[in-house]
Enzyme design. Sequence first.
Site, short mmCIF file in Angstrom:
data_model
loop_
_atom_site.label_atom_id
_atom_site.label_comp_id
_atom_site.label_asym_id
_atom_site.label_seq_id
_atom_site.Cartn_x
_atom_site.Cartn_y
_atom_site.Cartn_z
N ASP B 14 0.85 -1.20 0.00
CA ASP B 14 0.00 0.00 0.00
C ASP B 14 0.88 1.25 0.00
O ASP B 14 0.57 2.25 -0.65
CB ASP B 14 -0.94 0.00 1.21
CG ASP B 14 -2.28 0.66 0.91
OD1 ASP B 14 -2.30 1.64 0.16
OD2 ASP B 14 -3.32 0.20 1.44
N HIS B 17 1.88 3.08 -3.29
CA HIS B 17 1.04 4.15 -3.88
C HIS B 17 1.62 5.53 -3.57
O HIS B 17 1.53 6.44 -4.38
CB HIS B 17 -0.38 4.09 -3.31
CG HIS B 17 -1.23 2.98 -3.85
ND1 HIS B 17 -1.60 2.90 -5.17
CD2 HIS B 17 -1.78 1.90 -3.25
CE1 HIS B 17 -2.36 1.83 -5.36
NE2 HIS B 17 -2.49 1.20 -4.21
N HIS B 194 -8.37 -3.95 7.41
CA HIS B 194 -7.38 -3.08 6.77
C HIS B 194 -8.00 -1.68 6.73
O HIS B 194 -9.04 -1.48 6.13
CB HIS B 194 -7.11 -3.60 5.35
CG HIS B 194 -6.23 -2.72 4.51
ND1 HIS B 194 -4.86 -2.91 4.41
CD2 HIS B 194 -6.51 -1.67 3.69
CE1 HIS B 194 -4.35 -2.00 3.59
NE2 HIS B 194 -5.32 -1.24 3.14
N HIS B 196 -7.94 2.68 6.37
CA HIS B 196 -7.31 3.88 5.81
C HIS B 196 -7.65 5.05 6.71
O HIS B 196 -8.67 5.05 7.40
CB HIS B 196 -7.74 4.11 4.36
CG HIS B 196 -6.92 3.30 3.40
ND1 HIS B 196 -5.76 3.76 2.84
CD2 HIS B 196 -7.08 2.04 2.94
CE1 HIS B 196 -5.24 2.82 2.06
NE2 HIS B 196 -6.03 1.76 2.09
N TYR B 285 -13.51 5.89 -4.39
CA TYR B 285 -12.17 5.38 -4.66
C TYR B 285 -11.14 6.50 -4.69
O TYR B 285 -11.37 7.55 -5.28
CB TYR B 285 -12.15 4.67 -6.01
CG TYR B 285 -12.60 3.26 -5.92
CD1 TYR B 285 -11.68 2.22 -5.73
CD2 TYR B 285 -13.95 2.93 -6.00
CE1 TYR B 285 -12.11 0.91 -5.63
CE2 TYR B 285 -14.38 1.63 -5.89
CZ TYR B 285 -13.45 0.61 -5.70
OH TYR B 285 -13.86 -0.67 -5.59
#
Lengths: 334, 334
Positions: B14, B17, B194, B196, B285
Amino acid sequence: MKRKIRIVDTTLRDGMHAVSHQFTPEIMAEIAQRLDEAGVDTIEIGQGDGIGGSSYQYGFARATDEEYIKAVSKVLKNAKLDVLLLPGIGTIEDLKVAHHYGAKVVRVATHVTEADVGEQHIKFAKSIGMEAIGFLMMSHMAEVDKIVEQAKKFASYGADAIYVTDSAGALTPNEIAARIKAVKEATGLPIGHHAHNNLGLAIGNTLAAIEAGADIVDGTCKGIGAGAGNAQLEVLIAVLTKLGYETGVDLYKIMDVADDVVVPHMVRPQVIDKNSLSIGYAGVYGSFLLHALRASERFKVDTRDILMEMGKRKTVGGQEDMIINVAYELSKQK
Amino acid sequence: MKRKIRIVDTTLRDGMHAVSHQFTPEIMAEIAQRLDEAGVDTIEIGQGDGIGGSSYQYGFARATDEEYIKAVSKVLKNAKLDVLLLPGIGTIEDLKVAHHYGAKVVRVATHVTEADVGEQHIKFAKSIGMEAIGFLMMSHMAEVDKIVEQAKKFASYGADAIYVTDSAGALTPNEIAARIKAVKEATGLPIGHHAHNNLGLAIGNTLAAIEAGADIVDGTCKGIGAGAGNAQLEVLIAVLTKLGYETGVDLYKIMDVADDVVVPHMVRPQVIDKNSLSIGYAGVYGSFLLHALRASERFKVDTRDILMEMGKRKTVGGQEDMIINVAYELSKQK
């Protein structure tokens, strides 16, 4: 729509720690005006340690309390101007000056077990018509019963509201919730929470506080503040708005204040590093860090071990001199 | 001591990115070795969109899957090497290569309502002796019942564990807890989360997931990751250690990996800005952002309005072309 949550911005007071107290009155006025336009209810300003804090010991601010308060008072249309007062650092004389130039609210901040040192300040503030809030710092260092006892003292002095403050960013959501709930039940007053982000929980803890009944919460634009910083205000507004709480704050406007107005005045981005994380983990005063870093070099022991040991001994602000002893002992144990 | 929590580090997947997929195999090996020494159980590596992700559409990685996996396999002593596979981006051929060079675990990631596109990948992984985890992305876009239905599908394909993934950083602690609890009860499998950090809740949500029964959680050093980043791993370890959970990870060592080894390879500090916050608030997204920024300029509408409208319409990855339509419509409404 859920209930109304009162928002206190401390960008211009706790955020001062992150800029070595160097915001100018012009910068304060610029940011405060935008916070006011965004709908923030209460704006706290001043040296990081509150009125009277500008000193050799706590760090000289760029301007005087009077200069800051005059500059900010002038631009506020709806927001209430608030000052922090730590008895021993600030005095009733400082409060008179603050009130004279436009402060409407004072938060009288004491160690969590020492509300009584704030009695005269709360009573004086009420006598001159200010809103007075009792602000219990380092609340991770006391059990729920003790905090309730201290909150009741503040209530008996006439405080309009009580804060449960996580000065070291050392508490977790369930611990916050238990404290808020108990204090609210015991006093019947509006209860506030002031978070620090040392354990990455500033937003999570603030939300837990609200779900447990808190009525007032603090935040700073971009999270700027002492140590790992505070609850990032624009993020908090997004979370509360998404969940249906009314805050009075416009989400886009507060995002713009943070990214477009505050960021250019920041010295560094507000992130969590091993030092601020250790402060939160150990549950010690942020002001211990610099002393621990120096002692670490002198005695060749890990800064973190010093902070952890200071935490275990439940040391409080003013006991910085113990850091040398602890470092010395740790170096002997090796 | 409370129960053992399995820790998956996604710094090297991740986190890719946040560096435009430019970590070299040498950097990956250096960081992975230190993560392994710190006691991290599972280490996920590769292009940000998983194996096979290096492409014109998703961004070219600095090296091939094979080169990364070979470099990292060599240095791991205890940690399991894990890859992410998004069916449609990665293929079973990619998985064969990954397995050949040392991947022991694969996480098969599908949109929360489309577990069935992962059936063949889970079954194939199991047939060659890999651990296979079903990874339900964008889980804020489905109600609990729907998530349970999809999790059961993954279980029926033979998945060893199921993840409830908050890809947009759009969920709050109670919402996570409800999802984790229901999926765990329905499948009896180990459940992962998971997070964010778009709403500043990555640590708070991860803790809520664990308190609701999650057995496996993800994090990245310094929080490096897509958008606002992931749960900051060293902070998460501090919180879990403080609360008495066993993680197998050494707190000082993971702090050192983050601040001393990962930071020098970061392009910028991982903070929450108005763009990543809007992604979380709108629940869209992260890949929509760049398109929305371009459309904002072309049609003179606020990027945030575009993202919010895309969120309201419950658009999913692949529907980026709708952004132009939405921006056009918003410009007409003005």
